[in-house]
Design an enzyme around this catalytic site. Sequence first.
Site, PDB file in Angstrom:
ATOM      1  N   ARG A  15       0.838  -1.194   0.000  1.00 58.42           N
ATOM      2  CA  ARG A  15       0.000   0.000   0.000  1.00 58.42           C
ATOM      3  C   ARG A  15       0.882   1.256   0.000  1.00 58.42           C
ATOM      4  O   ARG A  15       2.094   1.171   0.102  1.00 58.42           O
ATOM      5  CB  ARG A  15      -0.909  -0.003   1.248  1.00 58.42           C
ATOM      6  CG  ARG A  15      -1.952  -1.088   1.218  1.00 58.42           C
ATOM      7  CD  ARG A  15      -2.660  -1.253   2.547  1.00 58.42           C
ATOM      8  NE  ARG A  15      -1.773  -1.807   3.558  1.00 58.42           N
ATOM      9  CZ  ARG A  15      -2.104  -1.996   4.835  1.00 58.42           C
ATOM     10  NH1 ARG A  15      -3.310  -1.648   5.262  1.00 58.42           N
ATOM     11  NH2 ARG A  15      -1.244  -2.517   5.682  1.00 58.42           N
ATOM     12  N   LYS A  75       2.776   1.423   7.071  1.00 52.39           N
ATOM     13  CA  LYS A  75       3.245   0.580   8.188  1.00 52.39           C
ATOM     14  C   LYS A  75       4.256   1.324   9.053  1.00 52.39           C
ATOM     15  O   LYS A  75       4.838   2.332   8.653  1.00 52.39           O
ATOM     16  CB  LYS A  75       3.915  -0.690   7.635  1.00 52.39           C
ATOM     17  CG  LYS A  75       2.969  -1.630   6.947  1.00 52.39           C
ATOM     18  CD  LYS A  75       1.787  -2.024   7.803  1.00 52.39           C
ATOM     19  CE  LYS A  75       2.083  -3.202   8.697  1.00 52.39           C
ATOM     20  NZ  LYS A  75       0.830  -3.641   9.397  1.00 52.39           N
ATOM     21  N   TYR A  94       0.456   3.801  10.677  1.00 58.71           N
ATOM     22  CA  TYR A  94       0.260   2.775  11.702  1.00 58.71           C
ATOM     23  C   TYR A  94       1.579   2.639  12.465  1.00 58.71           C
ATOM     24  O   TYR A  94       2.643   2.532  11.837  1.00 58.71           O
ATOM     25  CB  TYR A  94      -0.071   1.414  11.070  1.00 58.71           C
ATOM     26  CG  TYR A  94      -1.473   1.278  10.526  1.00 58.71           C
ATOM     27  CD1 TYR A  94      -2.579   1.377  11.361  1.00 58.71           C
ATOM     28  CD2 TYR A  94      -1.693   1.018   9.179  1.00 58.71           C
ATOM     29  CE1 TYR A  94      -3.869   1.231  10.858  1.00 58.71           C
ATOM     30  CE2 TYR A  94      -2.988   0.871   8.668  1.00 58.71           C
ATOM     31  CZ  TYR A  94      -4.064   0.985   9.522  1.00 58.71           C
ATOM     32  OH  TYR A  94      -5.339   0.840   9.026  1.00 58.71           O
ATOM     33  N   HIS A  96       1.702   0.752  15.921  1.00 54.25           N
ATOM     34  CA  HIS A  96       1.668  -0.500  16.710  1.00 54.25           C
ATOM     35  C   HIS A  96       2.862  -0.601  17.649  1.00 54.25           C
ATOM     36  O   HIS A  96       3.622  -1.580  17.622  1.00 54.25           O
ATOM     37  CB  HIS A  96       1.604  -1.723  15.774  1.00 54.25           C
ATOM     38  CG  HIS A  96       0.342  -1.768  14.962  1.00 54.25           C
ATOM     39  ND1 HIS A  96      -0.900  -1.975  15.532  1.00 54.25           N
ATOM     40  CD2 HIS A  96       0.115  -1.603  13.643  1.00 54.25           C
ATOM     41  CE1 HIS A  96      -1.824  -1.951  14.585  1.00 54.25           C
ATOM     42  NE2 HIS A  96      -1.240  -1.709  13.446  1.00 54.25           N
ATOM     43  N   GLU A 118      -3.773   3.657  14.374  1.00 53.51           N
ATOM     44  CA  GLU A 118      -4.597   2.684  15.115  1.00 53.51           C
ATOM     45  C   GLU A 118      -5.162   3.240  16.420  1.00 53.51           C
ATOM     46  O   GLU A 118      -6.034   2.608  17.014  1.00 53.51           O
ATOM     47  CB  GLU A 118      -3.818   1.389  15.391  1.00 53.51           C
ATOM     48  CG  GLU A 118      -2.690   1.473  16.408  1.00 53.51           C
ATOM     49  CD  GLU A 118      -1.364   1.953  15.809  1.00 53.51           C
ATOM     50  OE1 GLU A 118      -1.356   2.374  14.649  1.00 53.51           O
ATOM     51  OE2 GLU A 118      -0.348   1.914  16.525  1.00 53.51           O
ATOM     52  N   ILE A 178     -17.319  -5.512  12.260  1.00 54.00           N
ATOM     53  CA  ILE A 178     -17.049  -5.007  10.905  1.00 54.00           C
ATOM     54  C   ILE A 178     -16.717  -6.175   9.969  1.00 54.00           C
ATOM     55  O   ILE A 178     -17.274  -6.284   8.872  1.00 54.00           O
ATOM     56  CB  ILE A 178     -15.866  -4.007  10.911  1.00 54.00           C
ATOM     57  CG1 ILE A 178     -16.030  -2.947  11.988  1.00 54.00           C
ATOM     58  CG2 ILE A 178     -15.677  -3.394   9.530  1.00 54.00           C
ATOM     59  CD1 ILE A 178     -16.990  -1.877  11.692  1.00 54.00           C
ATOM     60  N   ILE A 269      -6.899 -13.926  13.168  1.00 56.31           N
ATOM     61  CA  ILE A 269      -5.586 -14.518  13.452  1.00 56.31           C
ATOM     62  C   ILE A 269      -4.585 -13.463  13.943  1.00 56.31           C
ATOM     63  O   ILE A 269      -3.648 -13.777  14.679  1.00 56.31           O
ATOM     64  CB  ILE A 269      -5.045 -15.268  12.205  1.00 56.31           C
ATOM     65  CG1 ILE A 269      -3.843 -16.138  12.563  1.00 56.31           C
ATOM     66  CG2 ILE A 269      -4.726 -14.325  11.064  1.00 56.31           C
ATOM     67  CD1 ILE A 269      -4.151 -17.299  13.451  1.00 56.31           C
ATOM     68  N   ASP A 270      -4.787 -12.190  13.551  1.00 59.14           N
ATOM     69  CA  ASP A 270      -3.840 -11.166  14.016  1.00 59.14           C
ATOM     70  C   ASP A 270      -3.963 -10.940  15.524  1.00 59.14           C
ATOM     71  O   ASP A 270      -3.098 -10.313  16.132  1.00 59.14           O
ATOM     72  CB  ASP A 270      -4.012  -9.845  13.244  1.00 59.14           C
ATOM     73  CG  ASP A 270      -5.389  -9.236  13.428  1.00 59.14           C
ATOM     74  OD1 ASP A 270      -6.333  -9.963  13.813  1.00 59.14           O
ATOM     75  OD2 ASP A 270      -5.526  -8.018  13.190  1.00 59.14           O
TER      76      ASP A 270
HETATM   77  N1  LIG Z   1      -6.245 -10.897   9.126  1.00 59.62           N
HETATM   78  C1  LIG Z   1      -6.375  -9.655   8.694  1.00 59.62           C
HETATM   79  O1  LIG Z   1      -5.770  -9.257   7.692  1.00 59.62           O
HETATM   80  C2  LIG Z   1      -7.265  -8.697   9.416  1.00 59.62           C
HETATM   81  C3  LIG Z   1      -7.652  -7.497   8.813  1.00 59.62           C
HETATM   82  C4  LIG Z   1      -8.550  -6.660   9.502  1.00 59.62           C
HETATM   83  C5  LIG Z   1      -9.022  -7.027  10.770  1.00 59.62           C
HETATM   84  N2  LIG Z   1      -8.581  -8.207  11.338  1.00 59.62           N
HETATM   85  C6  LIG Z   1      -9.031  -8.668  12.645  1.00 59.62           C
HETATM   86  O2  LIG Z   1     -10.361  -9.176  12.592  1.00 59.62           O
HETATM   87  C7  LIG Z   1     -10.897  -9.191  13.925  1.00 59.62           C
HETATM   88  C8  LIG Z   1     -12.314  -8.628  13.932  1.00 59.62           C
HETATM   89  O3  LIG Z   1     -12.249  -7.236  13.653  1.00 59.62           O
HETATM   90  P1  LIG Z   1     -13.564  -6.319  13.615  1.00 59.62           P
HETATM   91  O4  LIG Z   1     -13.119  -4.989  13.125  1.00 59.62           O
HETATM   92  O5  LIG Z   1     -14.661  -7.018  12.929  1.00 59.62           O
HETATM   93  O6  LIG Z   1     -13.914  -6.227  15.172  1.00 59.62           O
HETATM   94  P2  LIG Z   1     -15.302  -5.705  15.799  1.00 59.62           P
HETATM   95  O7  LIG Z   1     -14.967  -5.219  17.162  1.00 59.62           O
HETATM   96  O8  LIG Z   1     -15.991  -4.805  14.846  1.00 59.62           O
HETATM   97  O9  LIG Z   1     -16.189  -7.046  15.917  1.00 59.62           O
HETATM   98  C9  LIG Z   1     -15.898  -8.078  16.789  1.00 59.62           C
HETATM   99  C10 LIG Z   1     -17.178  -8.809  17.133  1.00 59.62           C
HETATM  100  O10 LIG Z   1     -16.834  -9.986  17.876  1.00 59.62           O
HETATM  101  C11 LIG Z   1     -17.892 -10.203  18.797  1.00 59.62           C
HETATM  102  N3  LIG Z   1     -17.484 -11.143  19.837  1.00 59.62           N
HETATM  103  C12 LIG Z   1     -16.665 -10.943  20.897  1.00 59.62           C
HETATM  104  N4  LIG Z   1     -16.588 -12.070  21.640  1.00 59.62           N
HETATM  105  C13 LIG Z   1     -17.374 -13.004  21.038  1.00 59.62           C
HETATM  106  C14 LIG Z   1     -17.714 -14.345  21.318  1.00 59.62           C
HETATM  107  N5  LIG Z   1     -17.229 -14.980  22.390  1.00 59.62           N
HETATM  108  N6  LIG Z   1     -18.562 -14.991  20.475  1.00 59.62           N
HETATM  109  C15 LIG Z   1     -19.057 -14.366  19.368  1.00 59.62           C
HETATM  110  N7  LIG Z   1     -18.779 -13.099  19.069  1.00 59.62           N
HETATM  111  C16 LIG Z   1     -17.942 -12.408  19.881  1.00 59.62           C
HETATM  112  C17 LIG Z   1     -18.194  -8.799  19.304  1.00 59.62           C
HETATM  113  O11 LIG Z   1     -19.466  -8.750  19.953  1.00 59.62           O
HETATM  114  C18 LIG Z   1     -18.132  -7.996  18.015  1.00 59.62           C
HETATM  115  O12 LIG Z   1     -19.411  -7.886  17.393  1.00 59.62           O
HETATM  116  C19 LIG Z   1      -9.901  -8.384  14.761  1.00 59.62           C
HETATM  117  O13 LIG Z   1      -9.043  -9.258  15.447  1.00 59.62           O
HETATM  118  C20 LIG Z   1      -9.120  -7.613  13.726  1.00 59.62           C
HETATM  119  O14 LIG Z   1      -7.833  -7.231  14.174  1.00 59.62           O
HETATM  120  C21 LIG Z   1      -7.724  -9.027  10.677  1.00 59.62           C
END
Ligand SMILES: NC(=O)c1ccc[n+]([C@@H]2O[C@H](COP(=O)([O-])OP(=O)(O)OC[C@H]3O[C@@H](n4cnc5c(N)ncnc54)[C@H](O)[C@@H]3O)[C@@H](O)[C@H]2O)c1
Length: 370
Positions: A15, A75, A94, A96, A118, A178, A269-270
């Site tokens: 990016r 980054k 970012y 971190h 962040e 999200i 996974i992050d």
């Molecule tokens: N791998 C990647 O490239 C990448 C990219 C972006 C985001 N992410 C990760 O994805 C994850 C989710 O992000 P987000 O923005 O959607 O977060 P968010 O806070 O918008 O949503 C998380 C949801 O999880 C729910 N939750 C919490 N505990 C729970 C449980 N025990 N059972 C069921 N649901 C539960 C919450 O109520 C919430 O609705 C984060 O860890 C984020 O860092 C990873």
Amino acid sequence: MIIGVPKEVKDHESRVGVTPAGVHTLVASGHKVLVEQHAGDLSAMPDDEYQAAGAEIVGGAPDVWRLADMVVKVKEPVEKEYRYFREGLVLFTYLHLAPLEELTDALLANNVTGIAYETVRDRAGTLPLLTPMSEVAGRMSVQVGAAYLEKEHGGRGVLLGGVPGVPPGNVVILGGGIVGTNAAKIALGLGARVTLIDLNLNRLRELDDIFGGRLFTLASNGYNIERAVCAADLVIGGVLIPGAAAPKLVTRAMVAKMKKGAVIVDVAIDQGGCIETARPTTHSDPSYTVDGVVHYCVTNMPAAVPNTSTLALTNATFPYLLKLAKLGATAAIQEDAGIAEGVNTFNGVLTYKAVAESQKRDWQPIAELV
Ligand SMILES: NC(=O)c1ccc[n+]([C@@H]2O[C@H](COP(=O)([O-])OP(=O)(O)OC[C@H]3O[C@@H](n4cnc5c(N)ncnc54)[C@H](O)[C@@H]3O)[C@@H](O)[C@H]2O)c1
């Protein structure tokens, strides 16, 4: 203000911090933008587009960093970039910092104003510069999952949308934030049968309203999760407990009971992942199989679609960038509480509590310093 946009140097980062459209607005507002040669190439934003928008293309990173008042990146700087830090430099990216003590030391020793994407907050208290990447990863998770369900990629050979006379694939999404909401949108769009599981009943109510009867919602507990994942063709992990490791909602025993050739995409996974058998993977080696179930656990999914990701990220960062350029960092921090929340280092002082706590250092609120 002179704004510098270096080419990202972190491994696999594709990016870029400012787009040609951003350059156009900055230049029209009276600022000067220095873009390192080839900075936007991997995001399909070539030098000539930057030049046409009014940027000056600079041959090397040292000059971009040396001449700019504010450097805008994606980054956190890697070690070879620390040498460019200097008194008075504003760095918007970012960061971190929590696990990065050496970077923190380098920012503090050189009196750099480090504003971290962040930790910037909007008026609603959310983290607006994290949201776009969750949107990208959530939408991408279904696309990736659909591809891995194909026989050629180790999957059980299921078309998510089905065809007339054949039922659609069964998608189970853990977490309705999200990532989960965006995954649901795409999976429903493909015609899959989608079940979304969350702990927060109010969130399930909202999703029920948004998607109507097309989305099945389930309250999160071990019993429901086990039954849902055992019937799933594709499981998407998107739970988050802010600031904590993700809870392991799908155990190894549940994975063993899943259909052979089913697919897991653990987006969380992050934060350690919400599937017990998930371990971090990379874009060069993204998947592996446990008990016949394909796992895709790439920690930086948005890097696979840098054009979309750069546009999504900069849509969110740009209004803050423009304000920083217009007012200067100190006045922008004073005027905008959201930008103030983003400040992690200022004038040799660590200003973000959570970073200080995880590194066991002293800190001071930014409000006491500006
Ligand atoms: N791998 C990647 O490239 C990448 C990219 C972006 C985001 N992410 C990760 O994805 C994850 C989710 O992000 P987000 O923005 O959607 O977060 P968010 O806070 O918008 O949503 C998380 C949801 O999880 C729910 N939750 C919490 N505990 C729970 C449980 N025990 N059972 C069921 N649901 C539960 C919450 O109520 C919430 O609705 C984060 O860890 C984020 O860092 C990873």
